[in-house]
Design an enzyme around this catalytic site. Structure first.
Site, PDB file in Angstrom:
ATOM      1  CD  GLU A  61      -1.336  -2.316   1.726  1.00  0.00           C
ATOM      2  OE1 GLU A  61      -2.252  -3.506   1.703  1.00  0.00           O
ATOM      3  OE2 GLU A  61      -0.134  -2.491   2.204  1.00  0.00           O
ATOM      4  N   GLY A  72      11.442  -5.920   4.380  1.00  0.00           N
ATOM      5  CA  GLY A  72      11.929  -4.794   3.598  1.00  0.00           C
ATOM      6  C   GLY A  72      12.829  -5.277   2.553  1.00  0.00           C
ATOM      7  N   PRO A 118       1.268  -9.263  -7.436  1.00  0.00           N
ATOM      8  CG  PRO A 118      -0.048  -9.780  -9.258  1.00  0.00           C
ATOM      9  CD  PRO A 118      -0.242  -9.112  -7.981  1.00  0.00           C
TER      10      PRO A 118
END
Length: 651
Positions: A291, A541, A568
């Site tokens: 997001e 991360g 994806p």
């Protein structure tokens, strides 16, 4: 001018009405909102070409005028308000009732049966007051109706005075008098909604003014209905209270797992050490990594349109915070100063109130499916518009919401708009009560790929050598066993295969390490040796690093029920060939857009065969990856229509 009552006895009704109205308006919880273009006109803020303005509302709302006037005077002292009233006993009673708020009446009505009712004199006095910079309140359907029918005098005054007109809609907890218009009399300790529309000019037609007044009235009535505290609101509030003693324990556990930052725990309670910037503040909530990446192009595009706009980005995860921090360091200092990050507070009423009281955002946009009932309700009652971008609502979630009582679904009616990812998501949101739904596509398509340090990529390539590398990305419980069996099968044909396993939640790394028979772990700075089949990527991360190392990738959360899949587009942007299981409902529009460029496997044998084929026919696999990348490269910019809709929120 204000006309005194003719005798002492007649003053009592005014005194009583005045006392009742003052008590009621003070104990009513008011929300006053609308088109922000009207605010400078209502408060006569600088710069305005000409001073003076007209506010119009239906006659039945006349007694609510002091609430609007109090709101305006709190923002700009020294305002003068005049109100047109009828030249009769009722008009004088209302005039005396509202006089304590500094509202001065102008008496006059149109002539009746040849008898002068002071209309011409009132018109001259009104024009004079407008030229002197006063706000003039009028009821276009008053004083005798018909109800909701604009009389010629209202627009005649607008054209004569050449001043803007603001339509006002009102709704509140009230009883209705048995008068010609069923005038609203507010009740104590209730709720009230005032909605102001966009300014209208002197060329406004009767039909246009009628539509504007009906629209603001309908908006006020809708807001009044949706702002009521429902059984669901009470249940959610109670749940928050009951969980309050438990949440600090959860936070401490998350801190020990590295999922919180020690110095920022207070942000989960709605507290902050940062100041709110001056000016407009746009709040975006992006839960985690995907997001956050999708929101960055949106921030860049909005900054082009609104260079002075400040941004507050909240996340639920540390990895999301790191992405925002990295992005902020890449900005020029002036732009970096306009961007702030906070962790989203838990959805507890008291903590939400604390957060909103400090930040006072102009608008909120939620990314994907972050729908928190308490937060949305708190924003609605404070007139903070809430939109959803990249709106995602799977068929499974939609069916669950449909089974709940209607009061639970009020959450969706309180949203200002939803920009859905695709057609099915749009249908789901519409059926659950969202009044405005658009299809603007998936912002993840235009999000930049996950970053990686080039030197680290090169170092690991040298350490690993030329071994074929396959990545199992964002795996969930039960999938590591499938991946392990597939890797063992594939190794028969590809003896030097290296399988990188990156669990979605690194906190599961000990359990995953047990399944994979204790491979080297990235979190311990261990690199795979020639004899190692697995390498456990248990850090946060670093997906950009692992995607760049791999010649193919499996997208997790797609093999076992309930599944749902993962984004994806990240590997596609990096031109990494990808494969997925069949359970991708949460990201079905994304996988549909990629079509046959993404392989679908059902079990470990299928996955092993795909891996073998990818390594043996690398050119073909790479060609499919190039095709997939081209399909999403058509959408390189945030849709202009989405930017317009968000700009409307900010207005």
């Amino acid at each position: 001018m204000k006309t005194p009552p003719p005798d002492g006895h007649a003053a009592w009704p005014s005194v009583m009405a005045r006392a009742y109205l003052g008590f009621t308006l003070r104990t009513t919880k008011w929300t006053i909102t609308g088109d922000r273009r009207a605010v400078p006109v209502l408060i006569q803020a600088e710069p305005l070409e000409t001073k003076g303005a007209i506010v119009a509302f239906w006659h039945r709302s006349l007694l609510l005028l002091p609430a609007l006037w109090t709101w305006a005077q709190q923002r700009q002292t020294g305002l003068r308000l005049r109100v047109m009233i009828s030249r009769n006993r009722d008009g004088r009673l209302i005039n005396d009732a509202v006089a304590p708020w500094g509202i001065i009446g102008i008496e006059g009505s149109s002539a009746k049966k040849g008898k002068d009712k002071g209309g011409a004199r009132a018109l001259r006095e009104a024009c004079s007051a407008l030229r002197d910079g006063s706000i003039l309140a009028i009821t276009p359907d008053g004083p005798r109706g018909p109800v909701g029918v604009v009389q010629p005098g209202a627009l005649g005054l607008t054209r004569l005075a050449k001043r803007p007109l603001i339509p006002i809609g009102a709704a509140c907890t009230a009883l209705h008098l048995p008068s010609w218009d069923r005038m609203m009399v507010p009740l104590p300790f209730g709720r009230g909604e005032l909605v102001y529309g966009a300014p209208l000019d002197a060329h406004t037609s009767t039909d246009h003014l009628t539509r504007a007044l009906n629209q603001t009235s309908a908006q006020a009535a809708r807001r009044y209905k949706l702002s009521r505290v429902t059984f669901t609101d009470r249940v959610w509030h109670l749940v928050g209270i009951l969980l309050t003693p438990v949440l600090p324990i959860i936070l401490q556990k998350r801190l020990e797992q590295g999922r919180e930052i020690k110095g920022r725990i207070s942000e989960r309670y709605g507290r902050t050490t940062l100041d709110r910037p001056d000016g407009d503040l746009f709040w975006l909530h992006a839960a985690s990594v995907g997001e956050c990446r999708s929101v960055l192009p949106l921030i860049d595009a909005l900054r082009e349109i609104h260079p002075k706009l400040n941004f507050l980005v909240t996340t639920a995860t540390v990895t999301g915070a790191e992405i925002i921090a990295t992005y902020r360091t890449s900005l020029p200092s002036a732009q970096a100063a306009q961007l702030r990050h906070q962790f989203i507070p838990y959805d507890v009423a008291r903590w939400n109130q604390r957060f909103l009281r400090h930040w006072q955002p102009n608008a909120l946009v939620l990314i994907d499916s972050e729908l928190w009932p308490g937060l949305i309700g708190a924003c609605f009652r404070k007139a903070i518009p809430v939109g959803v971008v990249n709106g995602r609502l799977s068929a499974r979630s939609w069916r669950r919401w449909k089974r709940l009582p209607a009061s639970f679904r009020m959450l969706f009616a309180r949203l200002d708009f939803v920009a859905a990812r695709g057609h099915r998501d749009a249908e789901h949101f519409s059926e659950l009560g969202v009044s405005e739904v658009h299809e603007y596509g998936d912002l993840k398509e235009i999000a930049p790929p996950p970053a990686a340090d080039p030197q680290e990529v090169e170092y690991l390539r040298q350490q690993i050598g030329n071994r074929p590398i396959f990545l199992a990305a964002s795996t969930h419980p039960g999938e590591e066993e499938i991946v392990a069996r597939a890797a063992a099968l594939a190794r028969e044909a590809v003896p030097d295969l290296l399988m990188i396993v990156a669990p979605r939640h690194p906190t599961r790394s000990d359990a995953v390490a047990e399944i994979l028979q204790h491979p080297p772990r990235r979190s311990k700075d261990e690199t795979p040796q020639a004899e190692d089949l697995f390498w456990l990527a248990d850090t946060l991360g670093e997906m950009g690093l692992f995607y760049r190392l791999a010649q193919g990738a499996f997208i997790g959360n797609s093999m076992n029920a309930p599944g749902g899949g993962h984004n994806p587009f990240e590997p596609v942007r990096l031109k990494t060939p990808i494969v997925t299981g069949p359970r991708t409902d949460n990201f079905s529009p994304a996988f549909e857009s990629l079509g046959d460029t993404v392989a679908i496997v059902k079990d470990d044998r299928d996955l092993a065969d795909w891996m073998i084929g990818t390594f043996q026919h690398n050119d073909k696999a790479q060609q499919q990856a190039e095709t997939a990348c081209k399909r999403i490269s058509k959408n390189e910019a945030v849709p202009a229509s989405l930017l317009t809709r968000i700009s409307d929120m900010l207005l």
